[in-house]
Design a protein around this motif. Structure first.
Motif, PDB file in Angstrom:
ATOM      1  N   UNK A  93       0.834  -1.207   0.000  1.00 25.01           N
ATOM      2  CA  UNK A  93       0.000   0.000   0.000  1.00 25.01           C
ATOM      3  C   UNK A  93       0.868   1.256   0.000  1.00 25.01           C
ATOM      4  N   UNK A  94       1.811   1.308   0.931  1.00 23.05           N
ATOM      5  CA  UNK A  94       2.642   2.503   1.063  1.00 23.05           C
ATOM      6  C   UNK A  94       3.469   2.759  -0.194  1.00 23.05           C
ATOM      7  N   UNK A  95       3.950   1.698  -0.816  1.00 24.41           N
ATOM      8  CA  UNK A  95       4.769   1.849  -2.025  1.00 24.41           C
ATOM      9  C   UNK A  95       3.978   2.508  -3.153  1.00 24.41           C
ATOM     10  N   UNK A  96       2.689   2.250  -3.185  1.00 25.83           N
ATOM     11  CA  UNK A  96       1.849   2.779  -4.265  1.00 25.83           C
ATOM     12  C   UNK A  96       1.304   4.168  -3.965  1.00 25.83           C
ATOM     13  N   UNK A  97       1.579   4.697  -2.776  1.00 23.68           N
ATOM     14  CA  UNK A  97       0.992   5.972  -2.384  1.00 23.68           C
ATOM     15  C   UNK A  97       1.976   7.124  -2.360  1.00 23.68           C
ATOM     16  N   UNK A  98       1.439   8.302  -2.108  1.00 24.81           N
ATOM     17  CA  UNK A  98       2.207   9.529  -1.974  1.00 24.81           C
ATOM     18  C   UNK A  98       1.981  10.115  -0.585  1.00 24.81           C
ATOM     19  N   UNK A  99       3.037  10.639   0.001  1.00 23.04           N
ATOM     20  CA  UNK A  99       2.935  11.240   1.332  1.00 23.04           C
ATOM     21  C   UNK A  99       2.177  12.552   1.254  1.00 23.04           C
ATOM     22  N   UNK A 100       1.202  12.715   2.140  1.00 25.67           N
ATOM     23  CA  UNK A 100       0.496  13.989   2.259  1.00 25.67           C
ATOM     24  C   UNK A 100       1.292  14.857   3.244  1.00 25.67           C
ATOM     25  N   UNK A 101       2.074  15.784   2.706  1.00 20.08           N
ATOM     26  CA  UNK A 101       3.002  16.543   3.533  1.00 20.08           C
ATOM     27  C   UNK A 101       2.295  17.426   4.551  1.00 20.08           C
ATOM     28  N   UNK A 102       1.167  17.996   4.184  1.00 19.00           N
ATOM     29  CA  UNK A 102       0.464  18.877   5.112  1.00 19.00           C
ATOM     30  C   UNK A 102      -0.030  18.090   6.323  1.00 19.00           C
ATOM     31  N   UNK A 103      -0.605  16.934   6.065  1.00 15.12           N
ATOM     32  CA  UNK A 103      -1.090  16.123   7.184  1.00 15.12           C
ATOM     33  C   UNK A 103       0.078  15.561   7.997  1.00 15.12           C
ATOM     34  N   UNK A 104       1.167  15.200   7.352  1.00 13.28           N
ATOM     35  CA  UNK A 104       2.341  14.723   8.082  1.00 13.28           C
ATOM     36  C   UNK A 104       2.868  15.811   9.010  1.00 13.28           C
ATOM     37  N   UNK A 105       2.940  17.034   8.522  1.00 14.07           N
ATOM     38  CA  UNK A 105       3.400  18.155   9.350  1.00 14.07           C
ATOM     39  C   UNK A 105       2.496  18.344  10.558  1.00 14.07           C
ATOM     40  N   UNK A 106       1.195  18.203  10.343  1.00 13.13           N
ATOM     41  CA  UNK A 106       0.250  18.350  11.450  1.00 13.13           C
ATOM     42  C   UNK A 106       0.473  17.258  12.499  1.00 13.13           C
ATOM     43  N   UNK A 107       0.720  16.039  12.058  1.00 10.55           N
ATOM     44  CA  UNK A 107       0.954  14.941  12.990  1.00 10.55           C
ATOM     45  C   UNK A 107       2.224  15.169  13.799  1.00 10.55           C
ATOM     46  N   UNK A 108       3.269  15.654  13.148  1.00 11.33           N
ATOM     47  CA  UNK A 108       4.554  15.848  13.818  1.00 11.33           C
ATOM     48  C   UNK A 108       4.572  17.077  14.721  1.00 11.33           C
ATOM     49  N   UNK A 109       3.503  17.858  14.707  1.00 10.31           N
ATOM     50  CA  UNK A 109       3.418  19.042  15.576  1.00 10.31           C
ATOM     51  C   UNK A 109       3.009  18.678  16.999  1.00 10.31           C
TER      52      UNK A 109
END
Length: 386
Positions: A216-232
């Protein structure tokens, strides 16, 4: 037949992690300081009913009293599969002295002074005829520590001779790191989510509680905005030592809900990796050796290698069995508890000193030669689920 060195016992360690995939059992010979022979090991998977019953308890764990019928039923089933794992190791190994029984963490909130692992140690002792050391985390939490991670004691014992600084990265349901500095100083903490969120996400979207081979992960793209929110989240700005409950970031699944299955998986892999990368350590490790289920995910391992400074490799390169490190660890910690050696330390759990821990339960046991007398300090012959 007994073959342990003088002063060493043959101990079976049992580990049921936050991924809820099953119990790992492993035998080691140890004196609680050094590690001798690694013996037989195995994994027994949980059936869907037990996994579902345990998962259903997670969100309610802070409200449970400990006597609910559904909790007691799940605890019995959990204990019985642990007993079966011990019996199978005994069949392969013969005589054993002691069991280290972690149990299943339902709730971990050291900031509230509570950590709770279920599992009936007296039932396990009665079923196997062996004394059981259990409840490894509570004393540390009562002393003001995080109660986790505890594996660094074992990691450090097995890392002798490795170039420093060096790190062991365990990616189970929650990920944690053991850092050994140039001077031998040990620092440890949970880094953030491991496999648990990705497993939950995969189950929600595919019906299978695992992203096999990172497809699944190999076929996807990282959502940078949501990743930034999680890491906050404030957790990622705290210095080690620190620890997490499995459900600490469960809201991430709702945040990612608008994404495709593939993009959500890719973002969760990036979340795990970036949480490791942002962990504040005294110096970048020269090497990261990875154990736990996460090392089987090639997308996760590639992302770690691309992100972290230093070599990234599975612990098999050290001659370890990466699926059994935590089970072996609780065998080692059981022996430390029996000898009254520390399980807590300021740099590992954040406790204010070096303290031992664990409880002994024994029911109708067959004492092995040289095992008795047991230290009365640890005797706990009545069950306390908390």
């Amino acid at each position: 037949m007994r073959s342990a060195e003088p002063g060493f016992l043959r101990v079976i360690g049992l580990m049921s992690g936050t991924s809820l995939d099953g119990v790992d059992a492993a035998l080691i010979e140890t004196d609680g300081v050094t590690v001798g022979r690694r013996g037989a090991s195995l994994s027994l998977g949980y059936d869907a009913a037990l996994r579902q019953a345990l998962y259903a308890l997670f969100d309610r764990a802070s409200e449970l009293r400990g006597d609910e019928p559904e909790l007691l039923s799940a605890e019995r089933a959990l204990t019985d599969i642990h007993a079966e794992a011990v019996r199978q190791v005994l069949t392969m190994e013969g005589e054993v002295d002691l069991i280290g029984f972690h149990g299943q963490t339902l709730f971990h909130a050291p900031q509230s002074g509570r950590t709770w692992q279920i599992g009936d140690a007296l039932r396990l002792s009665g079923a196997t005829g062996l004394p059981v050391i259990h409840d490894f985390r509570s004393d540390d939490v009562r002393a003001g520590g995080e109660g986790a991670p505890l594996a660094p004691w074992y990691h450090a014992a097995c890392l002798a001779g490795q170039g420093r600084p060096v790190a062991i990265l365990n990616i189970g349901g929650v990920a944690n790191v053991t850092y050994v500095g140039r001077d031998g100083t040990i620092l440890a903490c949970d880094t953030g989510p491991g496999n648990a969120l990705l497993d939950d996400w995969a189950l929600r979207h595919t019906g299978v509680a695992c992203d096999h081979d990172g497809a699944l992960a190999r076929a996807g793209q990282v959502d940078q905005a949501r990743l930034t929110a999680l890491l906050a989240a404030p957790f990622f700005h705290r210095l080690p030592p620190k620890s997490l409950d499995r459900q600490a970031f469960i809201a991430a699944l709702d945040l990612l809900a608008p994404l495709s299955a593939e993009d959500g998986a890719a973002t969760l892999v990036a979340f795990t990796v970036q949480a490791v990368a942002t962990t504040i350590l005294p110096e970048a490790p020269r090497a990261w050796f990875v154990c736990g289920g996460g090392r089987h995910n090639p997308v996760l391992m590639q992302a770690l290698a691309e992100t972290l400074a230093g070599r990234v490799a599975p612990v098999e390169t050290l001659g370890w069995n990466g699926d059994m490190v935590e089970a072996e660890c609780f065998a080692y910690l059981a022996m430390r508890s029996l000898r009254g050696l520390p399980l807590s330390a300021p740099g590992i759990t954040g406790a204010p000193g070096l303290f031992t821990g664990g409880r002994l339960s024994a029911a109708a046991i067959r004492p092995a030669p040289g095992f008795w007398p047991l230290p009365s300090r640890d005797a706990a012959l009545s069950r306390d689920p908390h």
